[in-house]
Write a protein that holds these residues in place. Structure first.
Motif, PDB file in Angstrom:
ATOM      1  N   ALA A   1       0.753  -1.212  -0.092  1.00 42.23           N
ATOM      2  CA  ALA A   1       0.020  -0.062  -0.091  1.00 42.23           C
ATOM      3  C   ALA A   1       0.932   1.365  -0.155  1.00 42.23           C
ATOM      4  O   ALA A   1       0.840   2.190  -0.713  1.00 42.23           O
ATOM      5  CB  ALA A   1      -0.980  -0.109   1.224  1.00 42.23           C
ATOM      6  N   ALA A   2       1.897   1.429   0.676  1.00 37.81           N
ATOM      7  CA  ALA A   2       3.044   2.481   0.852  1.00 37.81           C
ATOM      8  C   ALA A   2       3.616   2.524  -0.511  1.00 37.81           C
ATOM      9  O   ALA A   2       3.848   3.683  -0.999  1.00 37.81           O
ATOM     10  CB  ALA A   2       3.718   2.184   2.099  1.00 37.81           C
ATOM     11  N   HIS A   3       3.956   1.337  -1.200  1.00 36.52           N
ATOM     12  CA  HIS A   3       4.679   1.343  -2.305  1.00 36.52           C
ATOM     13  C   HIS A   3       3.875   2.024  -3.282  1.00 36.52           C
ATOM     14  O   HIS A   3       4.149   3.010  -4.089  1.00 36.52           O
ATOM     15  CB  HIS A   3       5.095   0.205  -2.751  1.00 36.52           C
ATOM     16  CG  HIS A   3       5.461   0.081  -4.107  1.00 36.52           C
ATOM     17  ND1 HIS A   3       6.643   0.530  -4.595  1.00 36.52           N
ATOM     18  CD2 HIS A   3       5.005  -0.603  -5.310  1.00 36.52           C
ATOM     19  CE1 HIS A   3       6.970   0.343  -5.948  1.00 36.52           C
ATOM     20  NE2 HIS A   3       5.891  -0.181  -6.560  1.00 36.52           N
ATOM     21  N   ARG A   4       2.467   1.436  -3.479  1.00 36.21           N
ATOM     22  CA  ARG A   4       1.533   2.208  -4.407  1.00 36.21           C
ATOM     23  C   ARG A   4       1.596   3.722  -4.341  1.00 36.21           C
ATOM     24  O   ARG A   4       1.240   4.436  -5.096  1.00 36.21           O
ATOM     25  CB  ARG A   4       0.220   1.406  -4.340  1.00 36.21           C
ATOM     26  CG  ARG A   4      -0.793   1.578  -5.501  1.00 36.21           C
ATOM     27  CD  ARG A   4      -2.166   1.031  -5.281  1.00 36.21           C
ATOM     28  NE  ARG A   4      -2.748   1.270  -6.587  1.00 36.21           N
ATOM     29  CZ  ARG A   4      -3.538   2.389  -6.810  1.00 36.21           C
ATOM     30  NH1 ARG A   4      -3.456   3.510  -5.962  1.00 36.21           N
ATOM     31  NH2 ARG A   4      -4.144   2.584  -7.845  1.00 36.21           N
ATOM     32  N   ALA A   5       0.999   4.011  -2.993  1.00 37.64           N
ATOM     33  CA  ALA A   5       1.140   5.447  -2.655  1.00 37.64           C
ATOM     34  C   ALA A   5       2.294   6.377  -3.265  1.00 37.64           C
ATOM     35  O   ALA A   5       2.122   7.340  -3.679  1.00 37.64           O
ATOM     36  CB  ALA A   5       0.837   5.754  -1.101  1.00 37.64           C
ATOM     37  N   ARG A   6       3.457   5.721  -2.882  1.00 33.73           N
ATOM     38  CA  ARG A   6       4.567   6.393  -3.524  1.00 33.73           C
ATOM     39  C   ARG A   6       4.600   6.601  -5.099  1.00 33.73           C
ATOM     40  O   ARG A   6       5.081   7.632  -5.421  1.00 33.73           O
ATOM     41  CB  ARG A   6       5.755   5.667  -3.102  1.00 33.73           C
ATOM     42  CG  ARG A   6       7.014   6.237  -3.232  1.00 33.73           C
ATOM     43  CD  ARG A   6       8.175   5.218  -2.866  1.00 33.73           C
ATOM     44  NE  ARG A   6       9.364   5.912  -3.254  1.00 33.73           N
ATOM     45  CZ  ARG A   6      10.819   5.175  -2.926  1.00 33.73           C
ATOM     46  NH1 ARG A   6      10.743   4.056  -2.314  1.00 33.73           N
ATOM     47  NH2 ARG A   6      11.847   5.802  -2.943  1.00 33.73           N
TER      48      ARG A   6
ATOM     49  N   GLU B   1       2.071   6.502  -6.972  1.00 32.04           N
ATOM     50  CA  GLU B   1       0.942   7.509  -7.093  1.00 32.04           C
ATOM     51  C   GLU B   1       1.381   8.881  -6.986  1.00 32.04           C
ATOM     52  O   GLU B   1       1.045   9.917  -7.794  1.00 32.04           O
ATOM     53  CB  GLU B   1      -0.294   7.315  -6.294  1.00 32.04           C
ATOM     54  CG  GLU B   1      -1.379   8.292  -6.466  1.00 32.04           C
ATOM     55  CD  GLU B   1      -2.074   8.042  -7.724  1.00 32.04           C
ATOM     56  OE1 GLU B   1      -2.847   9.243  -8.161  1.00 32.04           O
ATOM     57  OE2 GLU B   1      -2.048   7.149  -8.282  1.00 32.04           O
ATOM     58  N   GLU B   2       2.069   9.360  -5.863  1.00 28.96           N
ATOM     59  CA  GLU B   2       2.685  10.640  -5.693  1.00 28.96           C
ATOM     60  C   GLU B   2       3.630  11.015  -6.842  1.00 28.96           C
ATOM     61  O   GLU B   2       3.684  12.213  -7.093  1.00 28.96           O
ATOM     62  CB  GLU B   2       3.007  10.642  -4.298  1.00 28.96           C
ATOM     63  CG  GLU B   2       3.528  12.098  -3.907  1.00 28.96           C
ATOM     64  CD  GLU B   2       2.414  13.195  -4.009  1.00 28.96           C
ATOM     65  OE1 GLU B   2       2.582  14.361  -4.520  1.00 28.96           O
ATOM     66  OE2 GLU B   2       1.106  12.748  -3.515  1.00 28.96           O
TER      67      GLU B   2
ATOM     68  N   ARG C   1       1.645  12.047  -9.795  1.00 29.55           N
ATOM     69  CA  ARG C   1       1.121  13.488  -9.638  1.00 29.55           C
ATOM     70  C   ARG C   1       2.175  14.491  -9.610  1.00 29.55           C
ATOM     71  O   ARG C   1       1.854  15.639 -10.089  1.00 29.55           O
ATOM     72  CB  ARG C   1       0.119  13.399  -8.187  1.00 29.55           C
ATOM     73  CG  ARG C   1      -0.966  12.816  -8.151  1.00 29.55           C
ATOM     74  CD  ARG C   1      -1.540  12.447  -6.840  1.00 29.55           C
ATOM     75  NE  ARG C   1      -2.947  11.778  -7.035  1.00 29.55           N
ATOM     76  CZ  ARG C   1      -3.978  12.393  -7.289  1.00 29.55           C
ATOM     77  NH1 ARG C   1      -4.048  13.790  -7.513  1.00 29.55           N
ATOM     78  NH2 ARG C   1      -5.256  11.563  -7.359  1.00 29.55           N
TER      79      ARG C   1
ATOM     80  N   ARG D   1      -7.991  12.710  -5.740  1.00 22.72           N
ATOM     81  CA  ARG D   1      -7.797  11.488  -5.208  1.00 22.72           C
ATOM     82  C   ARG D   1      -8.916  10.614  -4.945  1.00 22.72           C
ATOM     83  O   ARG D   1     -10.176  11.277  -4.528  1.00 22.72           O
ATOM     84  CB  ARG D   1      -6.894  11.656  -3.910  1.00 22.72           C
ATOM     85  CG  ARG D   1      -5.437  12.158  -4.073  1.00 22.72           C
ATOM     86  CD  ARG D   1      -4.828  12.200  -2.715  1.00 22.72           C
ATOM     87  NE  ARG D   1      -3.262  12.653  -2.836  1.00 22.72           N
ATOM     88  CZ  ARG D   1      -2.229  12.210  -3.340  1.00 22.72           C
ATOM     89  NH1 ARG D   1      -2.523  10.828  -3.370  1.00 22.72           N
ATOM     90  NH2 ARG D   1      -0.955  12.816  -3.417  1.00 22.72           N
TER      91      ARG D   1
END
Length: 229
Positions: free
Chosen positions: A203-208, A210-211, A214, A227
């Motif tokens: 989940a943290a990897h995906r958020a990274r 994604e950011e 962006r 988001r």
């Protein structure tokens, strides 16, 4: 390929009892290597169906209808065309390829209710043997005729290379479809070629990622979508 401690995890597994090629036989080595990568892609595709319900192996997962059993059906027709009919060795009962004008649009890319899952998988395995016999019987420069004018006359080596690329491509599609269905990942049944991490890490990897997307989009002057959630 003989696996060693430093063999990459995503290298194809040579499970065939194929004798070593004679020294100075580059054509034999090429034939063996192409066969190895084709077998690896075939098996990778089929394991993506394992453990899924009848519905999940058939249902469309993308707007264009991509589904797992349809990929198996399509590749059965592809092998029958490329390594069967192209060399005067027809494979009876193979699905016609719509791109070759042998079926209605996309007919070979999905399974009808009356087409059994076990039957389609068995036919795919059966065409493997037919294809492999063609490759074993002919030299790589043997001419074949494929239904793609104006480039219809091609040598076996070129056709085999195309089939390896096509099967690997569809196996990649199956990777994504399976992950979207139930989260299962990996090149082979015996382990994923992915970091050993828990759900929180992913989940943290995906958020990274994604950011990062962006940030790059804003730098390019693009409007960034809101988001989700």
């Amino acid at each position: 390929m003989t696996r060693t401690d430093d063999t990459p995890d995503d290298a194809p597994e040579d499970t065939e009892d194929t004798p070593e090629d004679a020294p100075g036989d580059p054509a034999g080595s090429t034939r063996r290597d192409l066969g190895l990568y084709l077998r690896d892609a075939r098996e990778a595709l089929l394991w993506k169906l394992e453990g899924l319900s009848e519905y999940d192996v058939r249902r469309p997962v993308t707007p264009t209808g991509t589904n797992l059993l349809g990929l198996v059906k399509h590749l059965t027709g592809a092998e029958a065309a490329y390594l069967g009919s192209a060399f005067g060795r027809p494979f009876p009962g193979a699905p016609g390829l719509w791109v070759a004008g042998a079926a209605e649009p996309n007919a070979d890319l999905w399974a009808r209710p009356d087409e059994g899952r076990d039957h389609l998988v068995a036919e795919y395995r059966r065409v493997w043997a037919h294809s492999d016999a063609t490759v074993a019987a002919l030299p790589l420069d043997a001419p074949g005729t494929v239904p793609w004018p104006p480039h219809s006359r091609l040598p076996l080596g070129r056709i085999l290379l195309h089939l390896v690329a096509e099967t690997q491509r569809h196996a990649g599609q199956a990777d994504l479809v399976r992950e979207l269905l139930d989260g299962a990942t990996g090149l082979r049944r015996n382990g994923a070629v992915l970091p050993a991490a828990d759900a929180a890490w992913w989940a943290a990897h995906r958020a990274r990622v994604e950011e990062a997307a962006r940030t790059a989009a804003r730098a390019a002057g693009e409007d960034v979508p809101a988001r989700r959630g």
